[in-house]
Structures are given as C-alpha cells and as structure tokens.
Design an enzyme around this catalytic site. Structure first.
Site, PDB file in Angstrom:
ATOM      1  CG  HIS A 196      27.355   2.607   9.708  1.00 22.47           C
ATOM      2  ND1 HIS A 196      28.302   2.860   8.744  1.00 22.47           N
ATOM      3  CD2 HIS A 196      27.215   1.262   9.759  1.00 22.47           C
ATOM      4  CE1 HIS A 196      28.716   1.700   8.238  1.00 22.47           C
ATOM      5  NE2 HIS A 196      28.071   0.718   8.822  1.00 22.47           N
ATOM      6  CB  CYS A 234      31.066  -0.298  10.710  1.00 24.78           C
ATOM      7  SG  CYS A 234      31.182  -1.249   9.185  1.00 24.78           S
ATOM      8  CG  HIS A 261      27.721  -3.003  11.529  1.00 20.06           C
ATOM      9  ND1 HIS A 261      27.329  -2.125  10.539  1.00 20.06           N
ATOM     10  CD2 HIS A 261      26.626  -3.227  12.282  1.00 20.06           C
ATOM     11  CE1 HIS A 261      26.050  -1.834  10.702  1.00 20.06           C
ATOM     12  NE2 HIS A 261      25.605  -2.477  11.750  1.00 20.06           N
ATOM     13  CG  ASP A 306      28.940  -5.324   8.127  1.00 17.45           C
ATOM     14  OD1 ASP A 306      27.821  -5.429   7.599  1.00 17.45           O
ATOM     15  OD2 ASP A 306      29.590  -4.267   8.122  1.00 17.45           O
ATOM     16  CG  HIS A 307      29.158  -6.013   3.896  1.00 18.57           C
ATOM     17  ND1 HIS A 307      29.726  -5.009   3.165  1.00 18.57           N
ATOM     18  CD2 HIS A 307      28.032  -5.491   4.443  1.00 18.57           C
ATOM     19  CE1 HIS A 307      28.989  -3.930   3.270  1.00 18.57           C
ATOM     20  NE2 HIS A 307      27.954  -4.190   4.045  1.00 18.57           N
ATOM     21  CE1 TYR A 320      24.028  -6.688   5.866  1.00 20.15           C
ATOM     22  CE2 TYR A 320      24.393  -5.568   3.775  1.00 20.15           C
ATOM     23  CZ  TYR A 320      24.474  -5.590   5.158  1.00 20.15           C
ATOM     24  OH  TYR A 320      25.018  -4.530   5.830  1.00 20.15           O
TER      25      TYR A 320
END
Ligand code: DNO
Length: 344
Positions: A196, A234, A261, A306-307, A320
């Site tokens: 990551h 990401c 991500h 992702d977020h 999340y």
C-alpha cells in the site's frame, strides 16, 4: 476484476449479510485483528474468519493487512524472527485460499488525517487532511483522529528516536531485504504481496516515506522482480501527491496491481484535501480515466471501494461506513462493465 469490500471482522458494525447484498461484491477483505503486530496468527483464528465468510457466501481471498513489525522496517537484528513469523502467516493464509496480502512499509504511522468529520456542503461528512494543522502537532505527544494508539507515549518516543538514523535509502533496503526473504513463501503458496502506498505520500514528522510515486514502483520491481511482488494501487493515497500521474501508473503497472483501492479526493489547496464521493465529477481525480487505464492495461486484480463519506445519517467507522462505500462499489461496477465491454 473482482469487487470486494473491507470488513473489520466480527466487531464490524456492518454484518456480512449486508455486504453480500451489494451487487457484484464477491468477497471481503479482512484480517485477524487481535494478534499483536509481528506475531503468528493462529490457524484456528484464520479458519474461523474463513468459515464466517463461507457461510455468508463471500470469498476471503484478500487480507488487509498483515502488518510489518517496526524492527523489520528499522532493519534491526531482531527482524529475522519477525520475518520468520511473517512467512508463517503467509503459509497459514495460503492454506485457506488467500491470494493477496496488502501491507505497508510506513514507519510508525499508517494513514494520517486531521479531521474525520468535516461537514460538506451537502451535509455529509468526510475525512480530510490539513497540513498546517498536522505540522502543529507534537509527534511525541500525539493523539491523532483515527489512529489506533497501539503505542504508549514512551514507546512512541523511543521508536521515533530509533528512526532518526534511518534514511530513505536504508528504509528501502530494509523493504527489499524483507521482500527477498518472503518471496519463496509466496512462490510456494501463490500469494501475491501488494504494498500500500504511503498516505499521504510525503515524509511525516521527519520519518521517511518511500512508496510515494512511480519512481518507487519502478525501484520496487527493479530490485525484486518476482511476480509476487506487487502493488495495492490506492488512488487516494497516491493521488494526494499532486505530481503523480495516476493514469500513467495504472497503465504501466496494471499487471502488477493485485489490489486497487479506488476513491476520490477534492484538493483544498496545494497540500490539503478532503475525501469525496467516488464519482469523477465529485473531485480532482479522474476515476474514469484510472479505471480505463487499468482495464486497458490488462488488470485482473481485486478492487474495493475505498473510504466513503458518512451519508444518510450513518455514523460509521471513519471512511468505512456502509452506504457511501456501497454507492462507490456500484459506480465502479458500472465503470468496469462499460469499459470492459468497450474493450471487447
Ligand atoms: C486506510 C487503509 C490503510 C491500509 C494499510 C495497508 O484506510 O487503506 O490503513 O489498510 O495502510 O497496510
């Protein structure tokens, strides 16, 4: 591509049965959380998670994360014991069908944000990063939002002191040492390692950060060409680096990106950003262009939204919650479907 969703295990407020109802989600991304960093995850605990996923009709092919002990990052003599444990974890995860392990090599801190609930114009709230606010914090007396304070202040101080002598080059060498040691276990189990990027991708509190750009990707592959050495791409982390050309990176490394991500950022100024809904038009990253580059480059990995923001009154775990990530998954499903059909 396989669409996945992060699930924080049995303590997650979002049940597997809800995740199963998000269209096209084939599996979850999870981890054993209760074992201290560096130790071996008991096979029974791994098997238990796998059984829960099986029962829910979801795959468990991606682990995020198997964290890397600081002694490995610091290159201390004790690292070999922790690397041996890591290898055992790879082997145990291989036994239950795991295919990809996400990890990071950020010293001390993982991702950093300064506010977890910035209220947006539409009433939703998001995570955001303000550089000036962060710089005013004392790293030796830190209570960061969202950061699990797994170190006591004394431990944190000692750790920060140890890093004073670690340059970027040394940290990279320590990463290479670690990767070379674990690659045989990856060859044996077929598991791919997916690093990551550093989030955000610049040094923090004088701690070196090394996975920040295309150059870092080039260097990783040059030094450890094994096919099981790859990336978690990401977009939000790399995208905060204003000089990173994400479309170019996605295209170049589509075959080494084992896990993506995907999320959106809105730049507030040269360094600050607020996380936004996944749609391209909601922020400054060309999510459509990135997905297109991945597909055209032959990407065959796992994806997760992702977020997300907190929307519809949800008060979810920062980044999340269920709703906005589910919307993100649907948007990404649509992009992938359209672009894959066009490619054919
Ligand atoms: C934050 C996550 C990171 C990630 C780790 C991977 O939301 O993307 O915490 O899981 O950096 O090791």
């Amino acid at each position: 591509m396989k669409m996945t969703f992060r699930w924080y295990g049995e303590k997650d407020s979002i049940p597997l049965s809800y995740i199963r109802q998000i269209p096209n989600v084939s599996g979850v991304v999870t981890a054993v959380y209760e074992v201290p960093v560096g130790e071996v995850w008991p096979l029974e605990k791994i098997q238990h998670l796998k059984d829960l996923c099986d029962k829910a009709g979801l795959e468990m092919e991606v682990i995020e994360s198997v964290p890397v002990h600081e002694d490995i990052k610091l290159g201390k003599p004790t690292r070999d014991r922790y690397i041996a444990n890591y290898i055992q974890n790879i082997k145990n995860l291989g036994k239950v069908g795991v295919k990809c392990i996400c990890y990071n090599f950020m010293p001390v801190f993982d991702w950093l944000r300064t506010d977890l609930k910035k209220v947006n114009d539409d009433g939703s709230n998001s995570l955001c990063y303000c550089h000036d606010t962060l710089m005013k914090l004392d790293p030796k007396n830190l209570h960061l939002p969202g950061w699990d304070e797994s170190y006591s202040l004394d431990e944190l101080n000692a750790l920060l002191d140890e890093y004073k002598n670690v340059s970027h080059e040394q940290l990279f060498d320590n990463l290479v040492y670690f990767l070379k040691a674990i690659m045989p276990a990856c060859d044996e189990t077929g598991i791919s390692m997916a690093i990551h990027p550093d989030d955000p991708p610049w040094d923090m509190f004088n701690l070196p950060r090394i996975i920040t750009s295309k150059e870092s990707y080039d260097e990783m592959i040059r030094r450890v060409p094994n096919i099981h050495n790859g990336f978690t791409f990401c977009t939000g982390s790399l995208g905060a680096g204003r000089n990173n050309d994400l479309i170019d990176m996605a295209k170049t490394y589509a075959n080494r990106i084992y896990f993506a991500h995907i999320r959106q950022l809105k730049f507030d100024n040269e360094l600050d950003f607020t996380e936004a809904g996944h749609l391209t038009s909601m922020g400054d990253l060309d999510i459509y262009g990135i997905v297109k580059a991945l597909v055209e480059g032959g990407f065959k990995g796992y994806v997760r939204p992702d977020h997300g923001r907190n929307i519809w009154g949800e008060d979810g775990k920062p980044g999340y919650g269920l709703y906005d990530r589910a919307l993100g998954a649907m948007y990404l499903n649509g992009l992938f479907e359209a672009i894959e059909k066009e490619k054919k």
